[in-house]
Design a protein around this motif. Structure first.
Motif, PDB file in Angstrom:
ATOM      1  N   ALA A  33       0.709  -1.170   0.040  1.00  0.00           N
ATOM      2  CA  ALA A  33       0.088  -0.024  -0.138  1.00  0.00           C
ATOM      3  C   ALA A  33       0.710   1.205   0.039  1.00  0.00           C
ATOM      4  CB  ALA A  33      -1.042  -0.042   1.105  1.00  0.00           C
ATOM      5  N   GLU A  34       0.347   2.289  -0.292  1.00  0.00           N
ATOM      6  CA  GLU A  34       1.226   3.670  -0.286  1.00  0.00           C
ATOM      7  C   GLU A  34       0.459   4.999   0.453  1.00  0.00           C
ATOM      8  OE1 GLU A  34       2.586   3.256  -5.132  1.00  0.00           O
ATOM      9  OE2 GLU A  34       0.848   4.645  -4.608  1.00  0.00           O
ATOM     10  N   SER A  35       1.399   5.923   0.958  1.00  0.00           N
ATOM     11  CA  SER A  35       1.058   6.891   1.737  1.00  0.00           C
ATOM     12  C   SER A  35       1.665   7.930   1.048  1.00  0.00           C
ATOM     13  CB  SER A  35       1.315   6.836   3.093  1.00  0.00           C
ATOM     14  OG  SER A  35       1.273   7.905   3.592  1.00  0.00           O
ATOM     15  N   VAL A  36       1.068   8.972   0.467  1.00  0.00           N
ATOM     16  CA  VAL A  36       1.858   9.860  -0.183  1.00  0.00           C
ATOM     17  C   VAL A  36       1.758  11.382   0.330  1.00  0.00           C
ATOM     18  CG1 VAL A  36       1.182   8.689  -2.710  1.00  0.00           C
ATOM     19  CG2 VAL A  36      -0.398  10.499  -1.516  1.00  0.00           C
ATOM     20  N   GLY A  37       2.405  12.307  -0.075  1.00  0.00           N
ATOM     21  CA  GLY A  37       2.509  13.618   0.382  1.00  0.00           C
ATOM     22  C   GLY A  37       3.444  13.971   1.421  1.00  0.00           C
ATOM     23  N   TRP A  38       4.821  13.226   1.375  1.00  0.00           N
ATOM     24  CA  TRP A  38       5.856  13.276   2.449  1.00  0.00           C
ATOM     25  C   TRP A  38       6.854  14.378   2.150  1.00  0.00           C
ATOM     26  CZ3 TRP A  38       4.573  11.522   7.127  1.00  0.00           C
ATOM     27  CH2 TRP A  38       3.845  10.327   7.312  1.00  0.00           C
ATOM     28  N   ASP A  39       6.816  15.177   1.021  1.00  0.00           N
ATOM     29  CA  ASP A  39       7.718  15.607   0.328  1.00  0.00           C
ATOM     30  C   ASP A  39       7.487  17.266   1.016  1.00  0.00           C
ATOM     31  OD1 ASP A  39       9.817  16.559  -1.112  1.00  0.00           O
ATOM     32  OD2 ASP A  39       8.870  16.823  -3.010  1.00  0.00           O
ATOM     33  N   THR A  40       7.963  17.507   2.177  1.00  0.00           N
ATOM     34  CA  THR A  40       7.584  18.768   2.982  1.00  0.00           C
ATOM     35  C   THR A  40       8.801  19.781   2.804  1.00  0.00           C
ATOM     36  OG1 THR A  40       8.580  17.709   4.958  1.00  0.00           O
ATOM     37  CG2 THR A  40       6.179  17.540   4.531  1.00  0.00           C
ATOM     38  N   HIS A  41       8.653  20.379   1.552  1.00  0.00           N
ATOM     39  CA  HIS A  41       9.740  21.581   1.607  1.00  0.00           C
ATOM     40  C   HIS A  41       9.262  22.852   2.060  1.00  0.00           C
ATOM     41  CE1 HIS A  41      12.496  19.710  -1.342  1.00  0.00           C
ATOM     42  NE2 HIS A  41      11.169  19.098  -2.041  1.00  0.00           N
TER      43      HIS A  41
END
Length: 421
Positions: free
Chosen positions: A280-288
């Motif tokens: 499974a996937e969890s997205v949105g972790w690119d917290t610039h």
């Protein structure tokens, strides 16, 4: 001579769908008719969750006593001091769990959850695409590896699949981890399957045509019949009323994509349809930018991750002994925050491993004081644990597969010993 199983392996049959709901009726019918011997045997299941975008391990599990971290993150630093508002959860006097991960704390205290810090790839790339590819292929210094490490794990199980659901990704397309010669399916939801052919050029060239027409055109009778049977099975899929599925132990799954995926994985496990590897996937972790601390996008993502995992674990009930859950992310974030209240692409991060066979209640790995001289390129947490040492140990001990040289062909390191004997 083409066999049915040979067709499935060569064609790389992948199934995917839309909607929500239950299990294909043809699987239950096949079991009832005795066509799938041993289908209802309990099996060990490995569930992998990929946190795409690179999770900030230094905020998820913070070495909160480190003065260098506090100096490097003047607005992002969090403390475990009880006098603060919504403090970190003190795990061991050095590391603190982000408060949005509070749903995982009971499993940690019960020694079911282990955390590995300083984990990552030996390849220093900071490209999301490359880092994810290397991690999912399991060959961090070799591009173009045709198979993924989870697909190779399926091949090492020592038995053939009783059903098409031995390896399942709850995603709209098959992830890199499951590419390969061994059967794997991608299912966005368990109802309303469609069929997609992967793995040979003829299938790819005719992908735009309907599945039924594709098999009408083949000159191989067995191939045609196999395709026709699968197509007919897909037309008679029925819900079995799993739209009204009631999770056990009052487990409450979040309404997002990850919660929905893990809920469906729980259904597959509890129905004993032969599942052994799930993704499974969890997205949105690119917290610039605007990463936040106790609130914000990072905290929301952590809450969704932890609540989804906790709901799955509670829902499994008596199946917990059969299941291992492991998270992964392509790399971590910089030690220093940037000028927009975020963090940039870094190196090491942390991951979570949950199961009754885990030596939990510990933070594994080496994290030196975050002084500039201890950082990679003066900016990043150094990778002190090769991800392959953890992935290999979990797969070999939980799934009881052998052949580390096949699972991770370029690796000859040692296990971290996060698993019980």
């Amino acid at each position: 001579m083409i066999t049915r199983r040979g067709f499935i392996k060569a064609g790389g049959l992948a199934l995917f769908g839309i909607g929500s709901g239950g299990i294909p009726a043809f699987l239950a019918n096949a079991v009832a008719a005795g066509k799938s011997p041993g289908l209802f045997r309990r099996k060990k299941v490995l569930i992998c969750i990929f946190q795409r975008g690179a999770m900030d391990g230094l905020m998820a599990v913070a070495p909160f006593t480190d003065p260098y971290l506090k100096a490097a993150r003047p607005t992002l630093f969090m403390t475990a001091a009880k006098t603060s508002d919504n403090p970190l959860i003190d795990l061991d006097g050095r590391f603190g769990l982000h408060p949005s991960l509070h749903a995982l704390e009971p499993m940690y205290r019960e020694s079911r959850l282990a955390i590995v810090h300083g984990i990552g790839s030996p390849n220093p790339t900071r490209s999301h695409f490359d880092a994810q590819d290397y991690m999912e292929s399991g060959t961090p210094f070799k591009k173009g590896t045709p198979s993924g490490w989870l697909n190779r794990a399926v091949g090492l199980l020592g038995h053939q699949a009783a059903t098409p659901l031995q390896a399942v990704s709850l995603t709209s397309s098959l992830p890199r981890s499951l590419y390969g010669d061994n059967p794997a399916v991608a299912i966005s939801n368990l109802q309303d399957f469609n069929i997609q052919l992967r793995g040979n050029q003829a299938g790819a060239d005719m992908a735009a045509k309907s599945f039924e027409n594709l098999y009408d055109q083949t000159s191989l009778d067995l191939l045609k019949q196999t395709g026709k049977e699968t197509f007919e099975a897909s037309k008679i899929l029925q819900s079995r009323d799993l739209k009204n599925y009631k999770p056990a132990n009052n487990a409450a799954y979040p309404a997002g994509a990850l919660g929905n995926s893990l809920k469906q994985i729980a259904q597959l496990i509890k129905m004993n349809v032969g599942l052994e590897v799930a993704f499974a996937e969890s997205v949105g972790w690119d917290t610039h930018f605007n990463q936040g601390t106790r609130n914000g996008i990072f905290a929301r993502n952590l809450n969704d991750l932890s609540q989804s995992i906790a709901a799955l674990w509670a829902d499994l009930g008596t199946f917990q002994d059969d299941v291992m859950i492991m998270t992964m992310t392509e790399f971590g974030r910089t030690v220093h925050q940037n000028g927009t209240g975020g963090t940039d692409h870094g190196r090491a991060s942390c991951n979570f491993i949950l199961g009754n066979d885990v030596k939990g209640g510990l933070v594994y790995g080496k994290v030196a004081p975050l002084a500039p001289e201890n950082l990679e390129d003066g900016r990043d947490l150094i990778v002190t644990t090769d991800f392959r040492s953890v992935f290999n140990e979990v797969a070999t001990k939980h799934l009881e597969v052998s052949g580390s040289n096949v699972l991770f062909p370029e690796w000859n390191g040692n296990a971290l010993n996060v698993m019980r004997n």
